[in-house]
Every structure is written in structure tokens, then in C-alpha cells.
Design an enzyme around this catalytic site. Structure first.
Site, PDB file in Angstrom:
ATOM      1  N   GLY A 132      42.425  47.711  38.921  1.00  0.00           N
ATOM      2  CA  GLY A 132      42.902  46.412  39.400  1.00  0.00           C
ATOM      3  C   GLY A 132      44.407  46.284  39.513  1.00  0.00           C
ATOM      4  O   GLY A 132      44.957  45.191  39.314  1.00  0.00           O
ATOM      5  N   SER A 133      45.105  47.355  39.904  1.00  0.00           N
ATOM      6  CA  SER A 133      46.563  47.216  40.031  1.00  0.00           C
ATOM      7  C   SER A 133      46.939  46.357  41.245  1.00  0.00           C
ATOM      8  O   SER A 133      47.939  45.640  41.209  1.00  0.00           O
ATOM      9  CB  SER A 133      47.248  48.588  40.095  1.00  0.00           C
ATOM     10  N   ASN A 134      46.142  46.415  42.309  1.00  0.00           N
ATOM     11  CA  ASN A 134      46.407  45.528  43.449  1.00  0.00           C
ATOM     12  C   ASN A 134      46.118  44.070  43.084  1.00  0.00           C
ATOM     13  O   ASN A 134      46.818  43.165  43.529  1.00  0.00           O
ATOM     14  CB  ASN A 134      45.581  45.952  44.669  1.00  0.00           C
TER      15      ASN A 134
ATOM     16  N   MET B  21      34.303  49.099  45.023  1.00  0.00           N
ATOM     17  CA  MET B  21      33.661  50.324  45.513  1.00  0.00           C
ATOM     18  C   MET B  21      32.232  50.112  46.010  1.00  0.00           C
ATOM     19  O   MET B  21      31.389  50.996  45.873  1.00  0.00           O
ATOM     20  CB  MET B  21      33.690  51.392  44.407  1.00  0.00           C
ATOM     21  N   ARG B  22      31.950  48.960  46.575  1.00  0.00           N
ATOM     22  CA  ARG B  22      30.640  48.732  47.204  1.00  0.00           C
ATOM     23  C   ARG B  22      30.878  48.350  48.654  1.00  0.00           C
ATOM     24  O   ARG B  22      31.840  47.611  48.960  1.00  0.00           O
ATOM     25  CB  ARG B  22      29.875  47.579  46.522  1.00  0.00           C
TER      26      ARG B  22
ATOM     27  N   LEU C 233      30.023  46.150  51.708  1.00  0.00           N
ATOM     28  CA  LEU C 233      29.356  44.866  51.947  1.00  0.00           C
ATOM     29  C   LEU C 233      28.607  44.943  53.282  1.00  0.00           C
ATOM     30  O   LEU C 233      29.116  45.498  54.262  1.00  0.00           O
ATOM     31  CB  LEU C 233      30.393  43.743  51.983  1.00  0.00           C
TER      32      LEU C 233
ATOM     33  N   ASN D 231      40.833  43.642  52.974  1.00  0.00           N
ATOM     34  CA  ASN D 231      40.699  44.873  52.194  1.00  0.00           C
ATOM     35  C   ASN D 231      42.003  45.653  52.296  1.00  0.00           C
ATOM     36  O   ASN D 231      42.736  45.527  53.278  1.00  0.00           O
ATOM     37  CB  ASN D 231      39.553  45.722  52.755  1.00  0.00           C
TER      38      ASN D 231
ATOM     39  N   HIS E  14      43.493  49.621  52.151  1.00  0.00           N
ATOM     40  CA  HIS E  14      43.011  50.999  52.269  1.00  0.00           C
ATOM     41  C   HIS E  14      44.225  51.939  52.242  1.00  0.00           C
ATOM     42  O   HIS E  14      45.206  51.688  52.942  1.00  0.00           O
ATOM     43  CB  HIS E  14      42.231  51.162  53.581  1.00  0.00           C
TER      44      HIS E  14
ATOM     45  N   SER F  83      47.132  50.258  54.571  1.00  0.00           N
ATOM     46  CA  SER F  83      46.839  49.215  55.554  1.00  0.00           C
ATOM     47  C   SER F  83      46.074  48.090  54.876  1.00  0.00           C
ATOM     48  O   SER F  83      45.147  48.361  54.098  1.00  0.00           O
ATOM     49  CB  SER F  83      45.952  49.754  56.685  1.00  0.00           C
TER      50      SER F  83
ATOM     51  N   ASP G 135      36.353  49.808  57.319  1.00  0.00           N
ATOM     52  CA  ASP G 135      37.797  50.091  57.444  1.00  0.00           C
ATOM     53  C   ASP G 135      38.285  50.008  58.891  1.00  0.00           C
ATOM     54  O   ASP G 135      39.152  50.790  59.320  1.00  0.00           O
ATOM     55  CB  ASP G 135      38.125  51.496  56.883  1.00  0.00           C
TER      56      ASP G 135
ATOM     57  N   GLU H 156      51.258  49.691  48.370  1.00  0.00           N
ATOM     58  CA  GLU H 156      50.110  48.783  48.410  1.00  0.00           C
ATOM     59  C   GLU H 156      50.454  47.478  47.690  1.00  0.00           C
ATOM     60  O   GLU H 156      50.079  46.386  48.124  1.00  0.00           O
ATOM     61  CB  GLU H 156      48.897  49.423  47.727  1.00  0.00           C
TER      62      GLU H 156
HETATM   63  C1  GRF Z   1      43.689  51.512  45.995  1.00  0.00           C
HETATM   64  O1  GRF Z   1      44.238  52.736  46.328  1.00  0.00           O
HETATM   65  C2  GRF Z   1      43.150  50.834  47.216  1.00  0.00           C
HETATM   66  O2  GRF Z   1      43.855  51.141  48.360  1.00  0.00           O
HETATM   67  C3  GRF Z   1      41.758  51.428  47.308  1.00  0.00           C
HETATM   68  O3  GRF Z   1      41.325  51.547  45.977  1.00  0.00           O
HETATM   69  C4  GRF Z   1      42.459  51.643  45.128  1.00  0.00           C
HETATM   70  C5  GRF Z   1      42.335  50.534  44.131  1.00  0.00           C
HETATM   71  O4  GRF Z   1      43.352  50.581  43.167  1.00  0.00           O
HETATM   72  N1  GRF Z   1      40.922  50.590  48.118  1.00  0.00           N
HETATM   73  P1  GRF Z   1      43.539  49.373  42.152  1.00  0.00           P
HETATM   74  O5  GRF Z   1      42.189  49.163  41.472  1.00  0.00           O
HETATM   75  O6  GRF Z   1      43.954  48.167  42.913  1.00  0.00           O
HETATM   76  O7  GRF Z   1      44.583  49.839  41.187  1.00  0.00           O
END
Ligand code: GRF
Length: 255
Positions: free
Chosen positions: A15-17, A93-94, A96, A110, A112, A139, A148, A177
């Protein structure tokens, strides 16, 4: 939508994003706030980060449902219950289904780790390295039924350096990101707020058109309810006028 767009973040891992979006939402002029975090994995480290930030979270594990449809229905219901306007997939990681995505048109984003349309799908960083690319990046795009492949909101580039491993390149992209996602959410949330303002204005000026394919199901229901209400008021007003006229005529006749 009042003032800010309500976001749900869907995660499966660290969950870093999500963290980057949490930080962005602390800015007073940011047009969005996070109302819920959903993880499909009970052990996702991101859940603890959400708790530290005081954001309510829930685990909806696909393993607890009889099939994908039931799993997605539970996500959909949770989004509705929490008044969510915009869904941000952040390492979720699912995949939809098209049906789910169509229920949230223009309402799912999303991120990517590639310069789409290059390298959709898994391991984009490794594939970019294998192809000897000199640059890569990330992106943020609107999610459509095709994986995607939806309209791109923001892209950020990084160089690929000689001797880069997949981890090196992934870490360099990840830094970007964390800038790209908050930037894209700001742009998109502002667009949704502007659209709602236009919609409100349209409703108020009673020039409603049902050509609202770009608004959500809830908004369409709102418009329909508003249209029925204004029709009723118009009808009631006419009734009052007719009754008054009849009473006046009767009074004249009796006098
Ligand atoms: C990121 O690289 C994102 O682009 C991809 O999955 C990764 C998730 O990283 N979809 P985080 O869980 O947000 O750290």
C-alpha cells in the site's frame, strides 16, 4: 458529492501508493478524501498503514465468497454504503469483471508500472528490461473492461540504467508512482466535481436531458427523482389554480 470526492482505495499488499494518496488528501485544497480502504487479503501490510492514518478499512477476501460475482457484489455494496464516488486500485491483485467496471463508469482508476500501452499485465518492469528499453515509467489510467487499456490521465518517465535489476527499475518507477497517482486523482476528482456542478445547474434550470450516459447510476436515479418531483409540483400548482378559478366562478354565479 459535496466539496470533495469520496475515495475508496483497493489494495492487496504493502500500500505505498495508498500512503501517497493519504498524504495528498491531507492538503486542504485537495479535491478528494479517503473514506474507506478495502483489501482482498487480511494480511496486507497496507491495512496497518490505513489504521495508523485513522482510515476505516475492511477485508473482503475473494476466498470467502462462492464466486467472483458474489465477491464483487460485496465490494459494490461496501462502496455504496460508504458513499464512494471514486475507486482507486493501488496494487489490487484481482481483475474486476466488465460488469463491475460498467457499474462504475469513469469511476475507477488504476496505476500501472509501465508506459502504457507498453507492457500491460504482469511483470512490466522485467519485460521492459528484457527488451532493452532505455526508458520506462508509470501510468495512471481510467479502468475500462479491457485490462490496463483505459484512457491515460498521467504518465511519468524514468531512465533505464545499465546494470539495472528488476528491483532497481521497480524502485525508480515506484518513486514516480507516488507523484503520479496523487496528481491523477487531483485531476480526475476535480473533473468529477465540475461535472456534478454542471449537473446541479442543469437540474436547477429544469433543462434536464436524460442523455446522461456519463453519470453514475445513483446520479441518474437522483435526476429521475428530481424530475418526478418537479412534475408533481407543476401539476399541483395547476390544480390549485383550477380550484381557485372554480371557486371564483361559483361565487360570481351565487351572487
Ligand atoms: C505498484 O507498482 C503499482 O504500480 C502496481 O502494484 C504496485 C503496488 O505497490 N499496480 P503498492 O502496494 O502501492 O506499494
Amino acid at each position: 458529492m459535496t466539496g470533495k470526492v469520496n475515495i475508496a482505495i483497493l489494495i492487496s499488499g504493502r500500500g505505498s501508493n495508498m500512503d501517497a494518496l493519504i498524504r495528498a488528501c491531507t492538503e486542504t485544497d485537495y479535491p478528494a478524501r479517503i473514506v474507506t480502504v478495502i483489501s482482498n487479503r487480511p494480511d496486507a501490510p497496507g491495512l496497518a498503514k490505513a489504521a495508523t492514518a485513522g482510515i476505516p478499512s475492511t477485508t473482503l477476501s475473494h476466498r470467502d465468497f462462492s464466486d467472483g460475482e458474489a465477491f464483487e457484489e460485496s465490494i459494490h455494496n461496501h462502496l455504496i454504503q460508504n458513499n464512494v464516488d471514486l475507486v482507486c486500485l493501488a496494487g489490487f491483485m484481482r481483475i474486476l469483471s466488465a460488469g463491475f467496471v460498467q457499474n462504475w463508469p469513469d469511476r475507477i482508476l488504476n496505476i500501472h508500472p509501465s508506459l502504457l500501452p507498453d507492457y500491460p499485465g504482469l511483470h512490466p518492469q522485467a519485460r521492459a528490461l528484457a527488451d532493452g528499453k532505455s526508458q520506462s515509467g508509470c501510468s495512471v489510467h481510467i479502468v475500462t473492461a479491457a485490462m490496463d487499456a483505459g484512457p491515460i490521465l498521467v504518465q511519468r518517465c524514468v531512465p533505464v540504467l545499465s546494470g539495472d535489476t528488476e528491483e532497481d527499475l521497480s524502485a525508480r518507477i515506484l518513486e514516480q508512482e507516488h507523484l503520479a497517482y496523487p496528481e491523477a486523482v487531483r485531476i480526475h476528482a476535480q473533473k468529477l466535481l465540475n461535472r456534478t456542478a454542471v449537473l446541479d445547474k442543469t437540474i436547477n434550470s429544469k433543462e434536464m436531458s436524460m442523455d446522461t450516459h456519463h453519470v453514475s447510476v445513483n446520479q441518474k436515479e437522483l435526476i429521475r427523482a428530481h424530475a418526478m418531483w418537479t412534475d408533481f409540483i407543476r401539476f399541483a400548482r395547476r390544480g390549485v389554480v383550477v380550484v381557485v378559478v372554480l371557486l371564483v366562478l361559483m361565487a360570481i354565479f351565487l351572487v
